[in-house]
Design a protein around this motif. Structure first.
Motif, mmCIF file in Angstrom:
data_model
loop_
_atom_site.group_PDB
_atom_site.id
_atom_site.type_symbol
_atom_site.label_atom_id
_atom_site.label_comp_id
_atom_site.label_asym_id
_atom_site.label_seq_id
_atom_site.Cartn_x
_atom_site.Cartn_y
_atom_site.Cartn_z
ATOM 1 N N MET A 1 -90.705 21.178 -29.538
ATOM 2 C CA MET A 1 -92.047 21.576 -29.287
ATOM 3 C C MET A 1 -93.044 20.534 -29.783
ATOM 4 N N PHE A 2 -93.153 20.471 -31.110
ATOM 5 C CA PHE A 2 -94.084 19.496 -31.666
ATOM 6 C C PHE A 2 -93.311 18.231 -32.035
ATOM 7 N N GLU A 3 -93.807 17.131 -31.557
ATOM 8 C CA GLU A 3 -93.169 15.855 -31.898
ATOM 9 C C GLU A 3 -93.870 15.243 -33.091
ATOM 10 N N LYS A 4 -93.066 14.677 -33.938
ATOM 11 C CA LYS A 4 -93.656 13.958 -35.061
ATOM 12 C C LYS A 4 -94.011 12.558 -34.586
ATOM 13 N N THR A 5 -95.220 12.198 -34.830
ATOM 14 C CA THR A 5 -95.609 10.831 -34.482
ATOM 15 C C THR A 5 -95.533 9.978 -35.733
ATOM 16 N N GLN A 6 -95.049 8.804 -35.539
ATOM 17 C CA GLN A 6 -94.958 7.896 -36.672
ATOM 18 C C GLN A 6 -96.288 7.189 -36.854
ATOM 19 N N LEU A 7 -96.720 7.177 -38.077
ATOM 20 C CA LEU A 7 -97.951 6.476 -38.394
ATOM 21 C C LEU A 7 -97.616 5.039 -38.767
ATOM 22 N N ALA A 8 -98.478 4.162 -38.374
ATOM 23 C CA ALA A 8 -98.281 2.761 -38.742
ATOM 24 C C ALA A 8 -98.436 2.630 -40.251
ATOM 25 N N PRO A 9 -97.580 1.816 -40.863
ATOM 26 C CA PRO A 9 -97.700 1.646 -42.311
ATOM 27 C C PRO A 9 -99.040 0.989 -42.659
ATOM 28 N N VAL A 10 -99.579 1.402 -43.773
ATOM 29 C CA VAL A 10 -100.854 0.846 -44.221
ATOM 30 C C VAL A 10 -100.577 -0.523 -44.826
ATOM 31 N N VAL A 11 -101.204 -1.509 -44.256
ATOM 32 C CA VAL A 11 -101.035 -2.870 -44.748
ATOM 33 C C VAL A 11 -102.294 -3.243 -45.508
ATOM 34 N N ARG A 12 -102.117 -3.490 -46.777
ATOM 35 C CA ARG A 12 -103.256 -3.846 -47.603
ATOM 36 C C ARG A 12 -103.339 -5.359 -47.736
ATOM 37 N N PRO A 13 -104.532 -5.887 -47.769
ATOM 38 C CA PRO A 13 -104.667 -7.328 -47.948
ATOM 39 C C PRO A 13 -104.159 -7.732 -49.339
ATOM 40 N N PRO A 14 -103.661 -8.935 -49.454
ATOM 41 C CA PRO A 14 -103.144 -9.354 -50.769
ATOM 42 C C PRO A 14 -104.266 -9.396 -51.812
ATOM 43 N N THR A 15 -103.891 -9.132 -53.037
ATOM 44 C CA THR A 15 -104.874 -9.142 -54.115
ATOM 45 C C THR A 15 -105.182 -10.572 -54.534
ATOM 46 N N LYS A 16 -106.254 -10.703 -55.262
ATOM 47 C CA LYS A 16 -106.660 -12.011 -55.779
ATOM 48 C C LYS A 16 -105.532 -12.613 -56.628
ATOM 49 N N GLU A 17 -104.923 -11.784 -57.464
ATOM 50 C CA GLU A 17 -103.852 -12.257 -58.335
ATOM 51 C C GLU A 17 -102.655 -12.750 -57.534
ATOM 52 N N ALA A 18 -102.303 -12.031 -56.475
ATOM 53 C CA ALA A 18 -101.163 -12.425 -55.643
ATOM 54 C C ALA A 18 -101.443 -13.750 -54.930
#
Length: 73
Positions: A1-18
């Protein structure tokens, strides 16, 4: 009935330290290549190492500029 949709992974910008850590690693490689260049006898290899040193230094400088605009944390 209800399909689970996959959410795109949250990509965070690299930190200043990284970003700064990556720049430091490039500068370290640059220093190592510069030292190696002093012991290499083949002129072609020496030129190639010189170009490699320049590329690493330029990349590190770009990363440091990027880090100046990046968020901390």
């Amino acid at each position: 009935m209800f399909e689970k949709t996959q959410l795109a992974p949250v990509v965070r910008p690299p930190t200043k330290e990284a970003i700064l850590k990556q720049a430091d690693e490039m500068r370290d490689l640059s220093r190592r290549a510069r030292r190696l260049k002093g012991s290499v006898t083949d002129e072609g290899d020496r030129r190639r190492l010189s170009r490699y040193v320049e590329e690493l230094e330029e990349s590190a400088a770009r990363l440091e500029k990027t880090a100046a605009n990046a968020k901390t944390g």
